[in-house]
Design an enzyme around this catalytic site. Structure first.
Site, PDB file in Angstrom:
ATOM      1  N   GLU A 176       0.816  -1.213   0.000  1.00  0.00           N
ATOM      2  CA  GLU A 176       0.000   0.000   0.000  1.00  0.00           C
ATOM      3  C   GLU A 176       0.851   1.265   0.000  1.00  0.00           C
ATOM      4  O   GLU A 176       0.519   2.250  -0.666  1.00  0.00           O
ATOM      5  CB  GLU A 176      -0.954  -0.007   1.199  1.00  0.00           C
ATOM      6  CG  GLU A 176      -2.139  -0.948   1.066  1.00  0.00           C
ATOM      7  CD  GLU A 176      -1.772  -2.409   1.236  1.00  0.00           C
ATOM      8  OE1 GLU A 176      -2.530  -3.289   0.782  1.00  0.00           O
ATOM      9  OE2 GLU A 176      -0.695  -2.680   1.832  1.00  0.00           O
TER      10      GLU A 176
ATOM     11  N   HIS B 294     -11.662  -6.344   7.837  1.00  0.00           N
ATOM     12  CA  HIS B 294     -12.283  -6.052   6.545  1.00  0.00           C
ATOM     13  C   HIS B 294     -13.557  -5.229   6.709  1.00  0.00           C
ATOM     14  O   HIS B 294     -14.407  -5.213   5.817  1.00  0.00           O
ATOM     15  CB  HIS B 294     -12.643  -7.350   5.804  1.00  0.00           C
ATOM     16  CG  HIS B 294     -11.461  -8.196   5.452  1.00  0.00           C
ATOM     17  ND1 HIS B 294     -10.849  -9.019   6.366  1.00  0.00           N
ATOM     18  CD2 HIS B 294     -10.770  -8.338   4.293  1.00  0.00           C
ATOM     19  CE1 HIS B 294      -9.845  -9.650   5.779  1.00  0.00           C
ATOM     20  NE2 HIS B 294      -9.777  -9.245   4.526  1.00  0.00           N
TER      21      HIS B 294
END
Length: 334
Positions: free
Chosen positions: A57, A126
């Site tokens: 990321e 998540h």
């Protein structure tokens, strides 16, 4: 269109209009993204315009900052909002500061897309809603649509914006509006007016809220999935609530908020994220600051709990219509 199709359409429109728009992230190219938002874009525009990135990321965002500084318009995807934290140094220290630290010589016109929120049994890694973190950072814009029409219009406006934009997508809304009743069948966007999305180019302003549901008894300030949960709560309790969909969390459309609260004299703030230091605290402070002499009752907050998002107890954590409805009744009965 579903929200997935609307987002894909927005990307397609902008990639077709501007060769400088590039789209990339983990599994974004050939696979089309974990939620298929970018499906077909690599086949249409080629591997230099839509491509896969390594599982990094910080690398994804770091390269996007360099691209943006030198004239490209990168739209990068963080596979889940929960995965953005390795990139926060790049976002906070570089993307958000670039215009200021260069005295306007450089800027970072880039969009960081990320699915957020719960309701799909994703568990604690998540299901997070990190919007408040980004609103605290000067130089960033933070956006969260609640429907396909806004999703496409806001994404196009975000790509055209000269500032870095954090674009949060409530994944529970990808395929239909969700009112918080998880035990009922999913209603598809094809059966809702806001699923009617134009094929071509259009914009939704990045700093303008929407009066989602007019009302006179109490103002509800919310965004994302909680717009639909709040509507269900108002309908089920019979409270004449005016629901304000913020759409752009920061910059904030303070005028619309103030006008509504001054009219109703009551306010309920609703969001899915953790309660402590959530963006609802900022909203409550702004309402108190600007509407104090118009308030007839204490400001209510309905939020997630101060715990990691639980898997087994998802619906005890999720702020459903019953919790929102109780807050509405407390506000109007005070």
């Amino acid at each position: 269109m579903t929200m997935i199709q609307a987002l894909r359409s927005g990307l397609d429109v902008m990639m077709g209009r501007d060769d400088n728009v590039v789209v990339y992230g983990e599994d974004v190219g050939y696979f089309g993204g974990v939620f298929r938002v970018t499906e077909g874009l690599q086949a249409k525009y080629g591997k230099t315009r839509c491509f896969d990135a390594p599982i990094s990321e910080s690398g994804i965002v770091g390269t996007a900052i360099g691209m943006a500084a030198y004239g490209l318009k990168p739209v990068v995807e963080i596979q889940f909002a929960d995965y953005v934290y390795p990139a926060t140094d790049q976002i906070v220290s570089e993307a958000a500061r670039l215009r200021h630290r260069s005295a306007g010589d450089f800027s970072a016109p880039m969009v960081i897309r990320m699915p957020c929120g719960g309701g799909i049994y994703g568990g604690q890694t998540h299901s997070q809603s990190p919007e408040a973190f980004f609103t605290h950072v000067c130089g960033l814009r933070t956006v969260m649509p609640s429907n396909p029409y806004d999703a496409k219009g806001l994404l196009i406006a975000s790509i055209e914006c000269e500032d870095p934009v954090i674009f949060l997508e409530p994944k529970r809304l990808y395929n239909g509006p969700f009112d918080g009743h998880h035990d009922k069948p999913v209603v598809p966007w094809s059966r809702h007016e806001l699923g009617k999305v134009p094929e071509g180019y259009f914009r939704v302003p990045l700093d303008k809220a929407a009066v989602f549901r007019p009302g006179s008894a109490v103002t509800v300030l919310t965004y994302g999935t909680m717009v639909w949960v709040s509507e269900a709560a108002a309908r089920e309790t019979g409270v004449d609530a005016e629901i304000i969909d913020l759409r752009s969390i920061w910059p904030l459309d303070l005028e619309t908020i103030v006008d509504s609260v001054k009219k109703t004299g009551r306010c309920v703030v609703v969001h899915e994220a953790t309660r402590t230091s959530g963006f609802g605290a900022e909203l409550a402070a702004l309402v108190q600051e600007h509407c104090f002499f118009h308030l007839e009752a204490p400001i209510e907050r309905v939020t997630g709990w101060d715990t990691p998002y639980p898997h087994a107890q998802e619906w005890a954590y999720f702020p459903g219509p019953s919790r929102v409805g109780e807050a509405l009744k407390r506000a109007v009965e005070a």
